[in-house]
Design a protein around this motif. Sequence first.
Motif, PDB file in Angstrom:
ATOM      1  N   ARG A 637      61.392  71.121 -61.223  1.00 47.52           N
ATOM      2  CA  ARG A 637      62.783  71.387 -61.606  1.00 47.52           C
ATOM      3  C   ARG A 637      63.548  70.106 -61.931  1.00 47.52           C
ATOM      4  NH1 ARG A 637      67.500  72.022 -58.452  1.00 47.52           N
ATOM      5  NH2 ARG A 637      66.231  71.886 -56.550  1.00 47.52           N
ATOM      6  N   LEU A 638      63.371  69.069 -61.112  1.00 50.85           N
ATOM      7  CA  LEU A 638      64.139  67.839 -61.284  1.00 50.85           C
ATOM      8  C   LEU A 638      63.299  66.667 -61.765  1.00 50.85           C
ATOM      9  CD1 LEU A 638      66.414  67.956 -58.114  1.00 50.85           C
ATOM     10  CD2 LEU A 638      66.992  68.620 -60.436  1.00 50.85           C
ATOM     11  N   GLY A 639      61.991  66.816 -61.807  1.00 47.59           N
ATOM     12  CA  GLY A 639      61.149  65.720 -62.247  1.00 47.59           C
ATOM     13  C   GLY A 639      60.792  64.793 -61.101  1.00 47.59           C
ATOM     14  N   PRO A 640      59.796  63.958 -61.313  1.00 42.64           N
ATOM     15  CA  PRO A 640      59.362  63.049 -60.233  1.00 42.64           C
ATOM     16  C   PRO A 640      60.396  61.990 -59.876  1.00 42.64           C
ATOM     17  CG  PRO A 640      58.249  62.523 -62.297  1.00 42.64           C
ATOM     18  CD  PRO A 640      59.003  63.792 -62.548  1.00 42.64           C
ATOM     19  N   MET A 641      61.396  61.788 -60.723  1.00 45.01           N
ATOM     20  CA  MET A 641      62.426  60.771 -60.471  1.00 45.01           C
ATOM     21  C   MET A 641      63.680  61.391 -59.868  1.00 45.01           C
ATOM     22  SD  MET A 641      60.745  58.172 -61.342  1.00 45.01           S
ATOM     23  CE  MET A 641      62.038  56.947 -61.218  1.00 45.01           C
ATOM     24  N   ALA A 642      63.515  62.385 -59.013  1.00 43.00           N
ATOM     25  CA  ALA A 642      64.665  63.038 -58.376  1.00 43.00           C
ATOM     26  C   ALA A 642      65.396  62.036 -57.492  1.00 43.00           C
ATOM     27  CB  ALA A 642      64.197  64.236 -57.559  1.00 43.00           C
ATOM     28  N   SER A 643      66.702  62.178 -57.412  1.00 43.34           N
ATOM     29  CA  SER A 643      67.516  61.245 -56.639  1.00 43.34           C
ATOM     30  C   SER A 643      67.290  61.465 -55.140  1.00 43.34           C
ATOM     31  CB  SER A 643      68.995  61.424 -56.975  1.00 43.34           C
ATOM     32  OG  SER A 643      69.433  62.731 -56.609  1.00 43.34           O
ATOM     33  N   ASN A 644      67.624  60.425 -54.377  1.00 47.45           N
ATOM     34  CA  ASN A 644      67.484  60.511 -52.921  1.00 47.45           C
ATOM     35  C   ASN A 644      68.388  61.602 -52.339  1.00 47.45           C
ATOM     36  OD1 ASN A 644      65.577  58.445 -52.739  1.00 47.45           O
ATOM     37  ND2 ASN A 644      67.163  56.854 -52.629  1.00 47.45           N
ATOM     38  N   GLU A 645      69.567  61.790 -52.941  1.00 49.21           N
ATOM     39  CA  GLU A 645      70.478  62.824 -52.448  1.00 49.21           C
ATOM     40  C   GLU A 645      69.868  64.209 -52.597  1.00 49.21           C
ATOM     41  OE1 GLU A 645      75.040  64.459 -53.192  1.00 49.21           O
ATOM     42  OE2 GLU A 645      74.194  62.880 -54.459  1.00 49.21           O
ATOM     43  N   GLU A 646      69.243  64.461 -53.761  1.00 50.59           N
ATOM     44  CA  GLU A 646      68.619  65.758 -53.962  1.00 50.59           C
ATOM     45  C   GLU A 646      67.447  65.958 -53.013  1.00 50.59           C
ATOM     46  OE1 GLU A 646      69.617  68.193 -55.699  1.00 50.59           O
ATOM     47  OE2 GLU A 646      71.298  67.182 -56.675  1.00 50.59           O
ATOM     48  N   ILE A 647      66.684  64.924 -52.750  1.00 55.60           N
ATOM     49  CA  ILE A 647      65.571  65.035 -51.805  1.00 55.60           C
ATOM     50  C   ILE A 647      66.088  65.313 -50.403  1.00 55.60           C
ATOM     51  CG2 ILE A 647      63.655  63.772 -50.751  1.00 55.60           C
ATOM     52  CD1 ILE A 647      63.262  62.315 -53.376  1.00 55.60           C
ATOM     53  N   GLN A 648      67.190  64.666 -50.027  1.00 51.86           N
ATOM     54  CA  GLN A 648      67.769  64.899 -48.707  1.00 51.86           C
ATOM     55  C   GLN A 648      68.222  66.350 -48.566  1.00 51.86           C
ATOM     56  OE1 GLN A 648      70.885  62.014 -48.032  1.00 51.86           O
ATOM     57  NE2 GLN A 648      69.556  60.302 -48.586  1.00 51.86           N
ATOM     58  N   TYR A 649      68.865  66.870 -49.600  1.00 45.48           N
ATOM     59  CA  TYR A 649      69.307  68.263 -49.530  1.00 45.48           C
ATOM     60  C   TYR A 649      68.113  69.222 -49.535  1.00 45.48           C
ATOM     61  CZ  TYR A 649      74.338  67.511 -49.848  1.00 45.48           C
ATOM     62  OH  TYR A 649      75.632  67.165 -49.569  1.00 45.48           O
ATOM     63  N   TRP A 650      67.064  68.875 -50.285  1.00 47.35           N
ATOM     64  CA  TRP A 650      65.875  69.741 -50.308  1.00 47.35           C
ATOM     65  C   TRP A 650      65.287  69.861 -48.907  1.00 47.35           C
ATOM     66  CZ3 TRP A 650      60.760  69.170 -48.987  1.00 47.35           C
ATOM     67  CH2 TRP A 650      59.894  70.173 -49.406  1.00 47.35           C
ATOM     68  N   ALA A 651      65.153  68.759 -48.213  1.00 47.66           N
ATOM     69  CA  ALA A 651      64.610  68.799 -46.852  1.00 47.66           C
ATOM     70  C   ALA A 651      65.592  69.454 -45.887  1.00 47.66           C
ATOM     71  CB  ALA A 651      64.267  67.382 -46.390  1.00 47.66           C
ATOM     72  N   SER A 652      66.894  69.194 -46.058  1.00 46.39           N
ATOM     73  CA  SER A 652      67.898  69.766 -45.145  1.00 46.39           C
ATOM     74  C   SER A 652      67.981  71.271 -45.280  1.00 46.39           C
ATOM     75  CB  SER A 652      69.268  69.139 -45.415  1.00 46.39           C
ATOM     76  OG  SER A 652      69.238  67.737 -45.247  1.00 46.39           O
ATOM     77  N   PHE A 653      67.769  71.783 -46.494  1.00 44.39           N
ATOM     78  CA  PHE A 653      67.816  73.225 -46.706  1.00 44.39           C
ATOM     79  C   PHE A 653      66.611  73.938 -46.100  1.00 44.39           C
ATOM     80  CE2 PHE A 653      70.511  72.575 -50.769  1.00 44.39           C
ATOM     81  CZ  PHE A 653      71.644  72.488 -49.990  1.00 44.39           C
ATOM     82  N   ARG A 654      65.644  73.194 -45.583  1.00 50.30           N
ATOM     83  CA  ARG A 654      64.473  73.776 -44.930  1.00 50.30           C
ATOM     84  C   ARG A 654      64.424  73.490 -43.440  1.00 50.30           C
ATOM     85  NH1 ARG A 654      64.391  73.483 -49.851  1.00 50.30           N
ATOM     86  NH2 ARG A 654      63.141  74.854 -51.166  1.00 50.30           N
ATOM     87  N   GLY A 655      65.467  72.890 -42.926  1.00 50.45           N
ATOM     88  CA  GLY A 655      65.594  72.665 -41.494  1.00 50.45           C
ATOM     89  C   GLY A 655      66.748  73.465 -40.936  1.00 50.45           C
ATOM     90  N   GLN A 656      66.971  73.333 -39.643  1.00 50.09           N
ATOM     91  CA  GLN A 656      68.087  74.027 -38.998  1.00 50.09           C
ATOM     92  C   GLN A 656      69.302  73.105 -39.005  1.00 50.09           C
ATOM     93  OE1 GLN A 656      67.162  76.276 -35.389  1.00 50.09           O
ATOM     94  NE2 GLN A 656      64.989  75.908 -35.725  1.00 50.09           N
ATOM     95  N   THR A 657      69.897  72.990 -40.180  1.00 47.98           N
ATOM     96  CA  THR A 657      71.015  72.074 -40.392  1.00 47.98           C
ATOM     97  C   THR A 657      72.257  72.842 -40.812  1.00 47.98           C
ATOM     98  OG1 THR A 657      70.373  71.734 -42.704  1.00 47.98           O
ATOM     99  CG2 THR A 657      69.452  70.211 -41.070  1.00 47.98           C
ATOM    100  N   LEU A 658      73.404  72.171 -40.697  1.00 45.82           N
ATOM    101  CA  LEU A 658      74.658  72.786 -41.109  1.00 45.82           C
ATOM    102  C   LEU A 658      74.709  72.982 -42.613  1.00 45.82           C
ATOM    103  CD1 LEU A 658      77.511  73.746 -40.319  1.00 45.82           C
ATOM    104  CD2 LEU A 658      78.286  71.388 -40.601  1.00 45.82           C
ATOM    105  N   SER A 659      74.108  72.087 -43.379  1.00 45.13           N
ATOM    106  CA  SER A 659      74.141  72.218 -44.836  1.00 45.13           C
ATOM    107  C   SER A 659      73.434  73.487 -45.291  1.00 45.13           C
ATOM    108  CB  SER A 659      73.497  70.990 -45.479  1.00 45.13           C
ATOM    109  OG  SER A 659      72.160  70.825 -45.038  1.00 45.13           O
ATOM    110  N   ARG A 660      72.368  73.866 -44.615  1.00 42.25           N
ATOM    111  CA  ARG A 660      71.681  75.110 -44.964  1.00 42.25           C
ATOM    112  C   ARG A 660      72.569  76.320 -44.690  1.00 42.25           C
ATOM    113  NH1 ARG A 660      65.500  76.790 -43.356  1.00 42.25           N
ATOM    114  NH2 ARG A 660      65.486  78.813 -44.396  1.00 42.25           N
ATOM    115  N   THR A 661      73.252  76.291 -43.557  1.00 38.39           N
ATOM    116  CA  THR A 661      74.142  77.402 -43.224  1.00 38.39           C
ATOM    117  C   THR A 661      75.293  77.505 -44.217  1.00 38.39           C
ATOM    118  OG1 THR A 661      73.600  77.090 -40.886  1.00 38.39           O
ATOM    119  CG2 THR A 661      75.553  78.380 -41.398  1.00 38.39           C
TER     120      THR A 661
END
Length: 1010
Positions: A637-661
């Motif tokens: 979707r974003l290519g191999p050069m995805a930004s660090n912010e997008e990677i952080q949100y990708w991982a956060s959306f798969r954990g038990q975090t407030l951002s996912r909620t």
Amino acid sequence: MWTFLILALQVMIIMAWHGLETPLELLDPLVFEDILSIFVTNAVLRFIQVTVEIVFTWKARHTLNFDEKLRFALKFCICAIWTITLPAVYATSQKNYVCSTKLSQSNLYLYLETSNWQICKFISWWAQVSFVLMLLNLKTTWKFSCYPGILYRPRLYIGRGMQMSQVSLLKYTTFWVILLSIKFLFSYYFEIKLLVQPTKQIMKVNVNEYDWHELFPKVKNNAGAILAVWAPVLLVYFMDTQIWYSIFCTIFGGVYGIIHHLGEIRTMGMVRSRFHSLPSRFNDFLVPRTSQKENKRTFRNFLHNKIFKDLKCERSDLVRFATVWNKIINSFRMEDLISNRELDLMIMPVSANLNSNSIRWPLFLLASKFSTAVNMSKDFAGKYEHLQRKINKDSYMISAINESYDSLKSIFEFLVIGDLEKRVVGDTFKKIEQGIKNSSLLVDFQMNELPSIHEKLVHLVEFLFENKLAHREKVVILLQDIIEILTKDVMMNSSSILDMINCSTNLVLDGDGLFGCHQPELFASDCAICFPFPDDVSLKEQIKRLYLLLTVKEKAMDIPTNLEARRRISFFATSLFMDMPSAPKVRNMLSFSVMTPYYMEEVTFSHEELHSSQDGASILSYMQKIYPDEWKNFLERLGPMASNEEIQYWASFRGQTLSRTVRGMMYYKEALKLQADLDRASDPGREMVHLKAGIEFSQSDALSDMKFTYVVSCQNFGAQKSSGDPHAQDILDLMIRYPSLRVAYIEEKEVNSFDNRQKVYSSVLVKADNNLDQEIYRIKLPGPPIIGEGKPENQNHAIIFTRGDALQTIDMNQDNYLEEAYKMRNVLQEFCRHHGENPPTILGLREHIFTGSVSSLAGFMSYQETSFVTIGQRFLANPLRQGPHHLSRFLVRFHYGHPDIFDRVFHLTRGGVSKASKTINLSEDVFAGFNSTLRRGYVTYNEYMQVGKGRDVGLNQITKFEAKVANGNSEQSLSRDIYRLGQRFDFFRMLSCYFTTVGFYFNSLVGDNF
């Protein structure tokens, strides 16, 4: 309950001792004499109970008023009189007992009337006196009633009006009568009766004197042996009611689920078989009715919805369903649950260019259907009617053939622009349509060459999709080959087309200066075809869909490959066949708020946290191993050069975090905006096609903001800002990412007042504005708000900032889905849907545990939670509705975070949604259910909507959680709420309450230790 079980045990022992086979033999006078001893046992047990109650309240005797002290004194005196009188009368009756043949042959009634047993006369006299006193009590206004039963019940104002309707009373009473009957039958025949004969034999053994272990030296009887034999059986007898309750819960809950279509669609194969009926079901429940008459629950509408279901869809219904379906699939892609290819296969386009009667189903339903039809037709030997009947058995195959034909015809009309070529192509399509109309397709065409035509068409569509000028010559050759195969090998009568081609000769000048006839090649001239195509998005999408339709070989059961996407689609399809209220228009729906308490948990994983190595693996690498397909889709979707912010949100959306909620809850706003657009587009005078032309979204935004508010209660947000905590910036980033998000926090300031400094506390509500937090409201508090349990106090200070008629409480480790957010209008209608005398006050919702794939222990917790929130919850809702269900939606789930929806006005005026006293309110949320029940409210449980929930994944976390739940349950048993419920519940409702609260833990303790 314990008195009832002890008395039942005594009766069963007497029956087994006399060798009775059925309860009817109890009417035998000789047996009935021994049965009367249960009154003596009951009197003694009652005296012990009253004595224990006085002992426990002795330290509080100074706080009791005169009436309460008098009540305790009278209770003690009456129980003491019964304890003395009944044994004395029973003993006197035993002395006067005369066994005669005439007496044994008389019936029970005559025996009671003529018996010398004084206890029978005494009980008969007391029953008559009690009945008279009860009648007098109904006609007088004595301050202290003489009716004996009133003496045992305190004068409580709270809890009045908890009486159930006769139907509800009959439901749960019948259930418990059946359960207890089976329990006693099993205990009698397989526990008690089997021990009576060995007990008699042990008692006959003569014991002179022997040593039996150090505990019983010099024993002179067999009492110890009898106790050792009976102790395990008695232990099982007193705890197996919990086992029988679990068995009945499973049976009744499973049957109820089958009747109400729960789990009816479990796999993608089932979704494929029922997909054709989804648009009509979607239109029945998720699309507002145009008239009030259609909203009425009449018998005709019931027959229409339940029995004579009309599955034919109008085009407007398909447009609505396709619009929502495509939004759901696009949300799957944004969540990286599916790939780009799966997105193309699952989208359901609705185009005005094709025939209005045709339905363009998603390609994952039509995969390999066209190829199967080609292979079926090439070797078919028989009449056309038989082939047509065979193909018509598969509706998706018919749709694939029709759509492929219409798309090819539409593309050829755009591609071919030469006069001769247009006539040739047009005549070819006319012959095909004529053969279909006359049912002579197998006579006019040779079907064995269909695979070669199919192969040529695949290559042609592929070149058309790439749309490169370098491929023009190849396109011309493919078009010529297709026409040649059709005219020479497929058509039985192609003379008209050949004559048309042969007659199109032109006079050309040769090298000798003479004119000659020249036959031009079809599609070869510059003005014959329009290729490459102009930049037309709709045409490109049409060609792409045709290419996939001709080439995709995957089966529908394999699409999508992600298990979470398949589960969500299956549940959404199942929910459309369940009973739910019809959705109102957005402007007419109840407004609601969502509130999430937050303390110091993770908001978003930072770059350092993602790449820090713990136990040899970082969080990011662990996420990539658990979700490999989603990581692959993310890179696509974003290519191999995805930004660090997008990677952080990708991982956060798969954990038990407030951002996912927060992301999940903000789906409500997105769903409301789309529903508002659909409502406005379906108004009279508007057409559905206006959706594609674009409608002013400002009205949708304003309407969604009026109906939905989301408040996150971050009590330490102010302190985090002042201390530079990175969590504060993460929360601010969430407010910037979601402009409708509101954050409430507690602000503590020191101010000068009369030569001293004092602290001032305020509740503050902020929003994001220009990348900064902007204050909206500020409420001064009388003192420090966190004086009890942290979570309920966090909720209590922020609840003032919520709006609307309903309030959904969400924990910070929960999630939501777009397809479920579309059903929020239906759920809120439950408040307007009277299930009894009053509307419900709490709407219970189903939960899905999304942490089941993290570890084996997490999977076990997921299965445990699923069993409790499905079979257990639906069973407690019906047949035990309005009884234990007030408590079940809190006590059976065994957790504190929940997606239940509260009647906001009802609970704000009755103490709030949770209590916050230290220790006693450790399980804070359950007390909202107690409070609602005691004040004439009740809870419903709805399984057509689900919300995600995170669970503990480690052994230590699970152990601590279970210990906290058990501790909270023990504290509940000490609370006055349970005391008040116990005073107001009847016997069977109290059984339901006990076996879903304290009884569960007590029996688990007994079972684990013994």
